[in-house]
Design a protein around this motif. Structure first.
Motif, PDB file in Angstrom:
ATOM      1  N   ASP A 108       0.838  -1.198   0.000  1.00 16.80           N
ATOM      2  CA  ASP A 108       0.000   0.000   0.000  1.00 16.80           C
ATOM      3  C   ASP A 108       0.884   1.265   0.000  1.00 16.80           C
ATOM      4  N   ARG A 109       1.969   1.213   0.762  1.00 17.40           N
ATOM      5  CA  ARG A 109       2.889   2.367   0.806  1.00 17.40           C
ATOM      6  C   ARG A 109       3.558   2.593  -0.537  1.00 17.40           C
ATOM      7  N   ILE A 110       3.937   1.496  -1.189  1.00 17.58           N
ATOM      8  CA  ILE A 110       4.549   1.645  -2.524  1.00 17.58           C
ATOM      9  C   ILE A 110       3.548   2.337  -3.448  1.00 17.58           C
ATOM     10  N   PHE A 111       2.281   1.927  -3.364  1.00 21.13           N
ATOM     11  CA  PHE A 111       1.245   2.584  -4.196  1.00 21.13           C
ATOM     12  C   PHE A 111       1.169   4.079  -3.845  1.00 21.13           C
ATOM     13  N   THR A 112       1.105   4.365  -2.548  1.00 19.33           N
ATOM     14  CA  THR A 112       0.949   5.762  -2.106  1.00 19.33           C
ATOM     15  C   THR A 112       2.138   6.622  -2.547  1.00 19.33           C
TER      16      THR A 112
END
Ligand code: ACO
Length: 431
Positions: A223-227
């Motif tokens: 999710d952090r990579i996406f963000t």
């Protein structure tokens, strides 16, 4: 809020030209040269747009000297720590953080669209099994306009909204299908009871013979990579989306153009190139050789994952990514992973080396993202598709902003022509 405050004066050919200036809410002022050609009969020259603002935008702000990145004013490290990707999508698309009902409604709308048209499976089957997943993504996302005719009218606000939601919802499914196809496994349908990141991990790693239980730490890292990749103002792929969209092309075609641009190793392809470079270095004792190669003017080699057109300081996303890499590798029990050791040592040496200091070359977001994705089990060929998946919301937000901009025109740069002057055609026998 942009204000027209002062003006700049250009003295050219004995004449004075007053050029209006605009002041942004933060950042350097801009000189408006829109009427320069009409009034002074000259163009400006700026290959690579290094000093040119191509549009007005209120979505993302980068201060490259400070190493600061804001989405709609919110610092990226706060969003990476406290928010999550779908909330960030809402923020980028609509300008404000959602209230709880707004977030619920948005998440419902996205999850209702996660499946792709069943006929699309045949489209995937037309590709060679060894096709790069980015090649498949360019083709399949472009082909969405052939599947979702009811959301291609750019002049209809509701259709723009539906196409935006469709893309955010379906791009993970498409990226996972491209991956499954390349490894000869059956497609895994999305599961709407899972969060966005867990659903993507499951679509990539589950098989009919064995259910995949997403680990919350891996889902959080995903999710952090996406963000962290969600938007990055007017970079090459975003500018490509805007330029494609400026002609009135439908949103699916525009995002496919952005994916094509992202593929290059100087842009989204850098995380794949970076991990490949770390593997090629292979051991700590070979690092000096690669540092010397990067500094050698006669060697085209560059340290992948270092340097950035805008950041002349630490890329703020790289800091968060480094923490995530530590968490993920610890969870997986591979914190002594040699590749991570090489990456950390490379970073340490480069940050102390005169060449890198003088040229302000710091690690960028791609330096650590590849290590995390590799540890999660993704092959390098999936790194750029994951970047494309994450950036889709940024591209769409920028595309929507452009369509709604009253001063928007078709993008049509001018050139500094250096070819032959007019000459007459010479018959073949006389050449
Ligand atoms: N390794 C070694 N030297 C470098 C590197 C590097 N990674 N990056 C830049 N330099 C040097 C150049 O050789 C040049 O030296 P010179 O002035 O002596 O000719 C100087 O630094 C400036 O480089 P430019 O290419 O002019 O800078 P630009 O802003 O155009 O390039 C770019 C930025 C393309 C990102 C570049 O730093 C690069 O190629 N980095 C490696 C690829 C990479 O990691 N890309 C990911 C970008 S982030 C993203 O897309 C998410």
């Amino acid at each position: 809020m942009v204000k027209t405050t002062k003006s700049a004066n250009l003295l050219f050919d004995g004449k004075n030209f007053d050029l209006p200036m605009k002041s942004p809410s933060i950042g350097p002022d801009v000189i408006d040269i829109g009427k320069l050609y009409n009034e002074a009969d000259i163009f400006t020259f700026d290959p690579g747009f290094t000093s040119t603002a191509s549009c007005e935008s209120s979505i993302t702000y980068i201060d490259g000297d400070k190493g600061e990145l804001l989405y709609r004013g919110y610092p990226i490290d706060q969003l990476a720590e406290k928010s999550h990707f779908l909330e960030v999508c809402y923020l980028l698309l609509y300008g404000e953080l959602p209230t709880s009902p707004q977030l619920n409604d948005f998440e419902n709308r996205v999850t209702m669209h996660t499946m792709v048209h069943e006929q699309m499976h045949n489209l995937f089957r037309g590709f060679r099994r060894d096709a790069h997943p980015m090649a498949i993504m360019v083709g399949v996302v472009g082909a969405m306009s052939a599947f979702y005719h009811d959301s291609t009218d750019i002049n209809d606000q509701m259709q723009r909204e539906i196409s935006s939601i469709r893309m955010i919802a379906k791009v993970p499914t498409i990226a996972a299908m491209a991956y499954k196809y390349s490894i000869g496994q059956p497609y895994v349908y999305p599961r709407n009871d899972l969060d966005y990141a867990s659903n993507f991990l499951r679509m990539c790693f589950s098989v009919p013979a064995q259910e995949y239980e997403p680990n919350p730490i891996l889902s959080r890292a995903m999710d952090r990579i996406f963000t962290l990749h969600a938007d990055h103002e007017q970079n090459a792929s975003t500018s490509t989306v805007r330029l494609a969209g400026s002609s009135g092309a439908n949103p699916f075609a525009c995002i496919a153009a952005g994916i094509a641009c992202l593929w290059g190793p100087a842009h989204g392809g850098a995380n794949q190139a970076c991990l490949e470079m770390l593997h090629e270095i292979g051991s700590l004792d070979r690092i000096p050789e690669y540092i010397n190669r990067a500094k050698d003017k006669d060697d085209p080699f560059r340290l992948m994952g270092f340097g950035h057109r805008v950041y002349k300081n630490f890329d703020p996303r790289a800091k968060v990514m480094k923490e995530s890499a530590d968490e993920v590798l610890e969870l997986l029990g591979i914190e002594n992973n040699e590749i991570l050791q090489i990456a950390k040592e490379l970073e340490r040496i480069a940050l102390e080396d005169e060449y890198f200091i003088e040229k302000k070359l710091y690690p960028n977001v791609d330096f650590y993202s590849g290590i995390i994705l590799d540890a999660m089990g993704f092959p390098t060929s999936m790194f750029t598709p994951i970047f494309a998946l994450s950036r889709t919301v940024g591209w769409i937000s920028q595309w929507k902003e452009m369509i709604a901009d009253p001063v928007q025109k078709i993008g049509r740069p001018r050139q500094l022509y250096s070819g032959p002057v007019e000459r007459d055609y010479i018959k073949l026998e006389n050449r």
